[in-house]
Design an enzyme around this catalytic site. Structure first.
Site, PDB file in Angstrom:
ATOM      1  CG  HIS A 207     -48.366  14.220  35.676  1.00 18.60           C
ATOM      2  ND1 HIS A 207     -49.499  14.627  36.573  1.00 18.60           N
ATOM      3  CD2 HIS A 207     -48.255  14.788  34.477  1.00 18.60           C
ATOM      4  CE1 HIS A 207     -50.148  15.509  35.961  1.00 18.60           C
ATOM      5  NE2 HIS A 207     -49.542  15.554  34.702  1.00 18.60           N
ATOM      6  CG  ASN A 208     -47.136   6.744  35.379  1.00 17.71           C
ATOM      7  OD1 ASN A 208     -47.298   7.059  34.290  1.00 17.71           O
ATOM      8  ND2 ASN A 208     -48.430   6.629  36.282  1.00 17.71           N
ATOM      9  CG  HIS A 247     -43.932  15.925  28.728  1.00 19.16           C
ATOM     10  ND1 HIS A 247     -44.156  14.525  28.540  1.00 19.16           N
ATOM     11  CD2 HIS A 247     -45.343  16.172  29.416  1.00 19.16           C
ATOM     12  CE1 HIS A 247     -45.440  14.021  28.723  1.00 19.16           C
ATOM     13  NE2 HIS A 247     -46.018  14.883  29.374  1.00 19.16           N
ATOM     14  CG  ASP A 248     -45.458  15.360  32.714  1.00 17.84           C
ATOM     15  OD1 ASP A 248     -45.379  16.740  32.933  1.00 17.84           O
ATOM     16  OD2 ASP A 248     -46.618  15.037  32.015  1.00 17.84           O
ATOM     17  CG  ASP A 357     -49.008  16.749  27.991  1.00 19.14           C
ATOM     18  OD1 ASP A 357     -48.913  15.676  28.803  1.00 19.14           O
ATOM     19  OD2 ASP A 357     -49.061  17.663  28.906  1.00 19.14           O
ATOM     20  CD  GLN A 408     -61.780  13.006  30.942  1.00 17.21           C
ATOM     21  OE1 GLN A 408     -61.427  13.619  31.722  1.00 17.21           O
ATOM     22  NE2 GLN A 408     -60.766  12.535  29.988  1.00 17.21           N
TER      23      GLN A 408
HETATM   24 ZN   LIG Z   1     -47.745  15.401  30.533  1.00 23.10          ZN
END
Ligand SMILES: [Zn+2]
Length: 450
Positions: A207-208, A247-248, A357, A408
């Protein structure tokens, strides 16, 4: 029948009163006010304390007492709610359960003798801590056609770009979508805004800021591939692009479950309701409070309110806890989807940001697979923290148990494919560019041994 009541009036002097069986509670209250030379009005609260400190009701049912143990009579002025709120930083709000017995229930406000209590606002704190030099007269980026065409495709290789290059690409997207012209967005402000957002993203494995870029680029690609670029209004495009970028923001690297279990500031401030997504959104709007980064400064109040509403809806929709509900609602609309129906359009925007996302597996394996490793690394770090802090463990984040291929494969089968297939029922050109690459990824992970 009468009874004598001994009183100590506000610790100053003692009085004795006599009440009769016919005395009403209202008369009793007025009587008590008169004893202390107060005019009885609704702004005054009377409190009667027994010798041991217990508060007793101001009522004619009061028990007789003795001269040695008088009831202590005190008066307080009530505070209006607005006064309570305005002094909440410097006052302590004390809720005393025993006060519930009082006829006039009001919170007790006492001046704190210690330092003022400040409610921390993590979003505000984050934005205030950002140190950046605002730039002016910035040149607009130019790219050759090969790059700008590729930018509209899910095959775009993000690993070829540094973060500042990504900012230039984001700027290009805003220009190409004509958002600068339509909303009179100053280019310097856009550049400063994007740099500020970059600084508000933490250096998490997943989350970067690069994830932020990927989501935004996939959004940009999808609205071109599906021709939504001709259907969406400028407002909808602006909402989608800004929501992706925001969004993050300031993601701490641990998910909502951790926030709630660890009782972090975010969980407490947002009462366990999507603490992260609420925070990302709040950080974004705090960034806009700075004039140098306020890309929405030219919007009318009404337009701003609409854009703000849309962005909040989009960002809150990215909480995966809401995934099946939202996708279910959208699926119910696909049979008779109507672009003239505002509710349908709003739901489509939510599906677009949600799918962008989680869209890494739409990309070629070489581009997508590092993201799986990054996400697992972030998960494992959270699991380590949970063990150290004695919190409930997230089994799907346990490095000893998780297998990349099965994790996954399940994610693609049960989370990605349903949402992208539902969108393909409403949007054209999804099969070749989006659905097929996801199926290729699924086959890859099903064959993977690790
Ligand atoms: Zn995200």
């Amino acid at each position: 029948m009468s009874k004598k009541i001994y009183l100590n009036v506000e610790g100053i002097g003692n009085e004795v009163i006599e009440i009769f069986s016919k005395t009403t509670t209202s008369e009793f209250r007025t009587f008590l006010c008169n004893v202390a030379d107060y005019k009885d009005d609704s702004n005054i609260i009377l409190k009667l304390y027994k010798h041991d400190g217990t508060i007793i009701p101001v009522s004619t049912e009061i028990e007789s007492n003795t001269v040695d143990e008088p009831y202590r009579l005190v008066f307080r002025k009530t505070k209006q709610l607005s006064q309570i709120e305005s002094c909440s930083n410097s006052c302590k709000l004390l809720a005393n359960e025993e006060d519930d017995n009082q006829l006039n229930i009001n919170p007790r406000i006492t001046q704190s003798s210690t330092k003022p209590i400040k409610t921390p606002c993590p979003a505000k704190t984050k934005v205030e801590k950002i140190e950046m030099i605002y730039r002016h007269n910035i040149e607009r980026p130019t790219f050759n056609k090969e790059i700008t065409d590729h930018l509209k495709e899910p095959t775009f290789d993000i690993w070829q770009w540094k973060e500042n290059g990504m900012i230039s690409l984001l700027e290009y997207m805003f220009i190409e979508l004509k958002l600068l012209d339509y909303y009179n967005i100053n280019f310097d402000t856009l550049d400063n805004f994007l740099h500020c957002c970059k600084l508000c993203y933490n250096k998490n494995p997943f989350h970067n800021f690069v994830h932020c870029f990927c989501v935004t680029q996939m959004m940009y690609g999808m609205i071109h591939i599906t021709d939504l670029v001709k259907i969406l209004t400028p407002r909808e495009k602006l909402i989608l692009m800004l929501s992706c970028i925001a969004h993050d923001l300031d993601h701490p690297g641990c998910n909502n479950t951790y926030q709630i279990n660890a009782k972090t500031d975010l969980a407490l401030i947002y009462n366990d309701q999507s603490p992260l997504e609420n925070h990302h959104c709040a950080v974004f709007f705090y960034i806009l409070k700075k004039p140098e980064t306020n890309v929405l400064e030219s919007l009318s109040k009404e337009e701003f309110n609409e854009v703000r509403k849309g962005i909040i809806q989009c960002i809150l929709a990215t909480d995966m806890a809401k995934h099946s509900t939202l996708v279910g609602q959208f699926k119910d609309m696909t049979g008779n989807f109507d672009f003239k129906n505002e509710e349908h359009r709003t739901m489509l925007l939510l599906m677009l940001i949600k799918s962008a996302d989680i869209s890494n597996e739409v990309r070629p394996t070489r581009v997508a697979e590092p993201w799986v490793d990054n996400l697992l690394e972030e998960f494992f770090m959270q699991h380590d923290k949970e063990i150290i802090e004695g919190l409930p463990e997230s089994a799907m984040m346990d490095r000893k148990k998780v297998k990349k291929s099965t994790t996954q494969s399940s994610f693609i089968s049960y989370v990605m494919i349903p949402i992208f297939e539902a969108m393909a029922k409403v949007l054209p050109n999804m099969d070749d560019s989006v659905i097929q690459p996801i199926r290729t990824s699924l086959a890859y992970y099903k064959n993977l041994k690790v």
